[in-house]
Write a protein that holds these residues in place. Structure first.
Motif, PDB file in Angstrom:
ATOM      1  N   ARG A 143       0.852  -1.188   0.000  1.00  0.00           N
ATOM      2  CA  ARG A 143       0.000   0.000   0.000  1.00  0.00           C
ATOM      3  C   ARG A 143       0.887   1.237   0.000  1.00  0.00           C
ATOM      4  NH1 ARG A 143      -5.102   0.629   4.190  1.00  0.00           N
ATOM      5  NH2 ARG A 143      -6.347   2.087   2.931  1.00  0.00           N
ATOM      6  N   ARG A 144       0.594   2.171  -0.895  1.00  0.00           N
ATOM      7  CA  ARG A 144       1.389   3.392  -0.983  1.00  0.00           C
ATOM      8  C   ARG A 144       1.009   4.363   0.141  1.00  0.00           C
ATOM      9  NH1 ARG A 144       0.934   5.055  -7.316  1.00  0.00           N
ATOM     10  NH2 ARG A 144      -0.767   6.280  -6.404  1.00  0.00           N
TER      11      ARG A 144
ATOM     12  N   THR B 186     -16.065  -1.157  -5.124  1.00  0.00           N
ATOM     13  CA  THR B 186     -14.630  -1.381  -4.925  1.00  0.00           C
ATOM     14  C   THR B 186     -14.102  -0.792  -3.618  1.00  0.00           C
ATOM     15  OG1 THR B 186     -14.266  -1.525  -7.313  1.00  0.00           O
ATOM     16  CG2 THR B 186     -12.351  -1.009  -5.953  1.00  0.00           C
ATOM     17  N   PRO B 187     -14.494   0.442  -3.231  1.00  0.00           N
ATOM     18  CA  PRO B 187     -13.959   0.992  -1.968  1.00  0.00           C
ATOM     19  C   PRO B 187     -14.258   0.129  -0.750  1.00  0.00           C
ATOM     20  CG  PRO B 187     -14.949   2.743  -3.283  1.00  0.00           C
ATOM     21  CD  PRO B 187     -15.314   1.454  -3.947  1.00  0.00           C
ATOM     22  N   ALA B 188     -15.403  -0.543  -0.752  1.00  0.00           N
ATOM     23  CA  ALA B 188     -15.757  -1.380   0.390  1.00  0.00           C
ATOM     24  C   ALA B 188     -14.782  -2.539   0.543  1.00  0.00           C
ATOM     25  CB  ALA B 188     -17.179  -1.915   0.227  1.00  0.00           C
ATOM     26  N   ILE B 189     -14.259  -3.036  -0.570  1.00  0.00           N
ATOM     27  CA  ILE B 189     -13.320  -4.161  -0.515  1.00  0.00           C
ATOM     28  C   ILE B 189     -11.944  -3.680  -0.069  1.00  0.00           C
ATOM     29  CG2 ILE B 189     -12.272  -6.023  -1.831  1.00  0.00           C
ATOM     30  CD1 ILE B 189     -15.318  -6.244  -1.443  1.00  0.00           C
ATOM     31  N   PHE B 190     -11.459  -2.620  -0.693  1.00  0.00           N
ATOM     32  CA  PHE B 190     -10.099  -2.163  -0.395  1.00  0.00           C
ATOM     33  C   PHE B 190      -9.970  -1.526   0.980  1.00  0.00           C
ATOM     34  CE2 PHE B 190      -9.381  -2.532  -5.013  1.00  0.00           C
ATOM     35  CZ  PHE B 190      -8.145  -3.160  -4.991  1.00  0.00           C
ATOM     36  N   SER B 191     -11.075  -1.089   1.573  1.00  0.00           N
ATOM     37  CA  SER B 191     -11.003  -0.489   2.902  1.00  0.00           C
ATOM     38  C   SER B 191     -11.210  -1.504   4.018  1.00  0.00           C
ATOM     39  CB  SER B 191     -12.059   0.622   3.029  1.00  0.00           C
ATOM     40  OG  SER B 191     -13.369   0.091   2.892  1.00  0.00           O
TER      41      SER B 191
ATOM     42  N   HIS C  39      -3.499   0.959  -3.298  1.00  0.00           N
ATOM     43  CA  HIS C  39      -2.918  -0.361  -3.106  1.00  0.00           C
ATOM     44  C   HIS C  39      -2.045  -0.747  -4.295  1.00  0.00           C
ATOM     45  CE1 HIS C  39      -6.101  -0.475  -0.088  1.00  0.00           C
ATOM     46  NE2 HIS C  39      -5.471  -1.481   0.466  1.00  0.00           N
ATOM     47  N   LEU C  40      -0.959  -1.432  -3.999  1.00  0.00           N
ATOM     48  CA  LEU C  40      -0.072  -1.955  -5.029  1.00  0.00           C
ATOM     49  C   LEU C  40      -0.543  -3.361  -5.405  1.00  0.00           C
ATOM     50  CD1 LEU C  40       3.337  -0.773  -3.534  1.00  0.00           C
ATOM     51  CD2 LEU C  40       2.061   0.254  -5.428  1.00  0.00           C
ATOM     52  N   LEU C  41      -0.662  -3.605  -6.704  1.00  0.00           N
ATOM     53  CA  LEU C  41      -1.259  -4.837  -7.201  1.00  0.00           C
ATOM     54  C   LEU C  41      -0.327  -5.558  -8.164  1.00  0.00           C
ATOM     55  CD1 LEU C  41      -4.753  -3.334  -8.177  1.00  0.00           C
ATOM     56  CD2 LEU C  41      -4.112  -4.312  -5.969  1.00  0.00           C
TER      57      LEU C  41
END
Length: 299
Positions: A22-23, A182-187, A28-30
């Motif tokens: 994560r930056r 998407t925000p719900a997943i990454f958070s 997020h780095l993928l």
């Protein structure tokens, strides 16, 4: 040329998707491999007599001013004006949606990429593929891939792309009936953010068959399954027929097959409560290929 009709905006599948870090800015780095498939939205473009960019049909849940297609066209129009000192003609665009929103198939980003390619041709703007990719990136991290236009190993936030051979497969895809933001997943606090980085060679050693999708995993899948039970149910059902996994941040779930017949056999068994379909892998973006051949405007 004043019109381009029936322009495909194909879906993508993430054959694997690892979150490696994560930056400082929160992105997020993928690492992932993006695979184009032949399931597609269709877009239709007509030059106008004024300089307005207008969408001519309603798209459920997407106001015109928020549509990535409209925003992408306006960005390219402004870039044209900067380079040439004048505005090009406006464009009327109709978007025929097939791909579900919140499905992890990249539909909105693909639509925007198709819009950039089509307008680049209609306006004879002359931007290279790389210039279009840079223009589209601020709108969405997946847009550069669709402009890249071939199977790609992706790193960074998804914008650093290298071409790789992809498997020649048929896919059965299930839409579980939910839209995953998407925000719900990454958070989510339980998201895996420290997967060990892999090398292209690690993936490429698996490309001799459709078992390629057995490489790696989707780090976002466990979170999506926890938050959205229909995703978990679809993964569980399709896993009885092969290596099923979620694409992107969800919600769609897919499984690869070596033949159309094998895909058809599984498709016939999918419970009626789900929308399901089959699709074939694509080596190159069909619109980019036609523009290269017929217009020579995308490098």
């Amino acid at each position: 040329m004043r019109s381009l009709h029936d322009c495909p905006a194909p879906a993508k599948l993430n054959l694997f998707l690892h979150v490696t870090g994560r930056r400082a800015d929160g992105y997020h780095l993928l690492q992932s491999v993006f695979q184009l498939i032949d399931r597609a939205d269709r877009l239709h473009f007509d030059l106008r007599d004024d300089d307005q960019i207008r969408r001519t049909n309603d798209v459920a849940g997407v106001p015109e001013e928020q549509d990535l297609v409209v925003r992408a066209l306006r960005l390219l129009q402004a870039e044209f004006a900067r380079r040439h000192g004048r505005l090009p003609p406006g464009i009327s665009v109709r978007v025929d949606k097939v791909l579900p929103m919140g499905g992890g198939l990249g539909g909105g980003s693909s639509d925007a990429a198709t819009a950039l390619m089509a307008a680049n041709a209609l306006w004879q703007a002359g931007l290279s593929r790389e210039e279009l990719m840079a223009l589209g990136l601020p709108l969405g991290a997946d847009i550069p891939f669709f402009l890249f236009g071939e199977t790609a190993f992706a790193e960074g936030v998804g914008e650093a792309l290298q071409a790789v051979p992809g498997p020649d497969c048929w896919y059965v895809v299930i839409e579980p009936g939910v839209a995953v933001p998407t925000p719900a997943i990454f958070s989510a606090p339980d998201l895996t953010r420290d997967s060990k980085p892999v090398k292209i060679a690690d993936f490429s050693s698996h490309t001799d068959s459709c078992s390629t999708v057995g490489f790696g995993k989707n780090d976002l899948q466990d979170v999506a399954m926890r938050l959205f039970p229909p995703v978990a149910e679809a993964v569980e059902w399709l896993s009885s027929h092969g290596d099923a996994r979620m694409t992107g941040s969800g919600a769609c779930v897919f499984c690869a097959f070596s033949s159309e017949d094998a895909a058809d056999q599984v498709l016939a068994q999918v419970p009626g409560k789900w929308t399901a379909w089959k699709a074939k892998s694509l080596k190159t973006h069909p619109l980019m290929k036609s523009l290269l051949q017929n217009q020579g405007v995308v490098e």
